[in-house]
Design an enzyme around this catalytic site. Structure first.
Site, PDB file in Angstrom:
ATOM      1  CG  HIS A 131      15.748  64.169   1.764  1.00 11.65           C
ATOM      2  ND1 HIS A 131      14.939  64.879   0.916  1.00 11.65           N
ATOM      3  CD2 HIS A 131      15.232  62.903   1.814  1.00 11.65           C
ATOM      4  CE1 HIS A 131      13.963  64.094   0.469  1.00 11.65           C
ATOM      5  NE2 HIS A 131      14.124  62.893   0.994  1.00 11.65           N
TER       6      HIS A 131
HETATM    7  C1  BDR Z   1      13.723  63.867   5.878  1.00 14.31           C
HETATM    8  O1  BDR Z   1      12.885  62.915   6.537  1.00 14.31           O
HETATM    9  C2  BDR Z   1      13.567  61.698   6.738  1.00 14.31           C
HETATM   10  O2  BDR Z   1      12.831  60.629   6.262  1.00 14.31           O
HETATM   11  C3  BDR Z   1      14.893  61.832   6.035  1.00 14.31           C
HETATM   12  O3  BDR Z   1      15.910  61.201   6.803  1.00 14.31           O
HETATM   13  C4  BDR Z   1      15.127  63.307   5.930  1.00 14.31           C
HETATM   14  O4  BDR Z   1      15.790  63.831   7.064  1.00 14.31           O
HETATM   15  C5  BDR Z   1      13.186  64.094   4.493  1.00 14.31           C
HETATM   16  O5  BDR Z   1      11.898  64.595   4.558  1.00 14.31           O
END
Ligand code: BDR
Ligand code: CA
Length: 316
Positions: free
Chosen positions: A241
């Site tokens: 992400h």
């Molecule tokens: C987001 O939540 C975190 O677990 C990850 O680092 C990312 O920023 C994804 O939903």
């Protein structure tokens, strides 16, 4: 050659945050000025330590790091131990941190870095938006020196923290609301975009091939991260992400986006943190965010592999 984009990374490392750091350091288009940390994937002490461990691994401990909020503005902190493990960065042998965390804290570091930069700064915010909301409220004078805010967060369709909400926005919906309303250009990379580009086991093997210690550590981290995505979704691979936000800043063609009005649900517990994206202009309100819609997967994955190779070679 075009000027490099001055960048501050606000993050909660986190496996995908760690790759966001690597992309920010590797890409010639970007000039990483500072890292600020926030509680999210793990507690603040862990996310700050993790940012420093990554910088130590890649030999870039001169990048200033400062710790920010210990939890959301109004709500209790819920860490993502099921995704990132107890330390926030389980699965690999990272070095002990060898950087000095700046004593003034994240808000001061954000303020002074933004005001001192020779050009308006991009903030990539890839954790809960607590630090950035506080910055907007406490030091509004910095806003005109912020070029744009690139956010990993939100969900048009399915959530991950709950059925309807993505983790970063769900964790601190009030902060997300403040940031979306701050008046600066916002880009929102939702799960609908990040889930289109999974980093698979075959990609991990390619990444490992550069043969550096950095590559080994990231291969281990990615395999650990992959276990969660296999368990929950049955996927062979993980969405990276946060790195997509930074990669998109460096190479805009990676993601097709469109501007929409986005509001954050802050009242209902059932749909807390839902990003309501007005796809058809039903509210009649003007757009406040550019929302990532379509990701060009293969060049993004290649960019990640190349970033790890580049940073790993420079760290030797
Ligand atoms: C987001 O939540 C975190 O677990 C990850 O680092 C990312 O920023 C994804 O939903
Ligand atoms: Ca994150």
């Amino acid at each position: 050659m075009a000027a490099r984009i001055p960048l501050i990374l606000d993050c909660d490392p986190g496996h995908d945050d760690a790759l966001a750091i690597v992309v920010a350091l590797a890409r010639p288009e970007l000039d990483l000025l500072a890292i600020t940390t926030v509680a999210g994937n793990a507690g603040l002490a862990e996310t700050t330590r993790n940012a420093c461990r990554v910088l130590t691994l890649v030999g870039r401990t001169e990048i200033p790091v400062a710790a920010g909020a210990v939890g959301p503005l109004l709500r209790s902190l819920h860490v993502a131990e099921d995704v990132h493990g107890a330390s926030g960065l389980e699965g690999a042998a990272l070095p002990e941190p060898a950087c000095d965390v700046r004593p003034e804290g994240a808000l001061e570091l954000l303020r002074t870095t933004v005001l001192a930069a020779s050009a308006p700064v991009v903030i990539a915010a890839v954790g809960p938006l607590t630090n950035i909301a506080l910055l907007v409220r406490i030091y509004p004078e910095v806003l005109e020196r912020i070029h744009s805010i690139r956010v990993m967060g939100g969900a048009i369709t399915e959530g991950n923290a709950t059925a309807s909400a993505e983790f970063n926005i769900w964790q601190d919906p009030e902060a997300a609301h403040i940031v979306l309303e701050c008046g600066r250009p916002i880009t929102l990379m939702t799960l609908d975009a990040t889930h289109q580009a999974l980093f698979t086991e075959a990609d991990v093997v390619r990444l490992e091939a550069s043969g550096t210690q950095v590559a080994t550590v990231f291969a281990d981290l990615l395999r650990y991260f992959g276990q969660f995505h296999r368990r929950r979704y049955g996927w062979d691979g993980s969405p990276i992400h946060d790195a997509l936000v930074v990669a998109h800043l460096a190479v805009p063609e990676l993601v097709k986006s469109q501007s929409y009005r986005v509001e954050v649900e802050r009242v209902s517990e059932l749909t807390r943190g839902r990003t309501v994206v007005d796809l058809h202009g039903l509210t009649g309100l003007s757009a406040n965010a550019d929302v990532g819609l379509e990701v060009d997967r293969d060049p993004f994955i290649d960019l990640l592999i190349e970033a790890v190779a580049r940073v790993g070679a420079a760290a030797r």
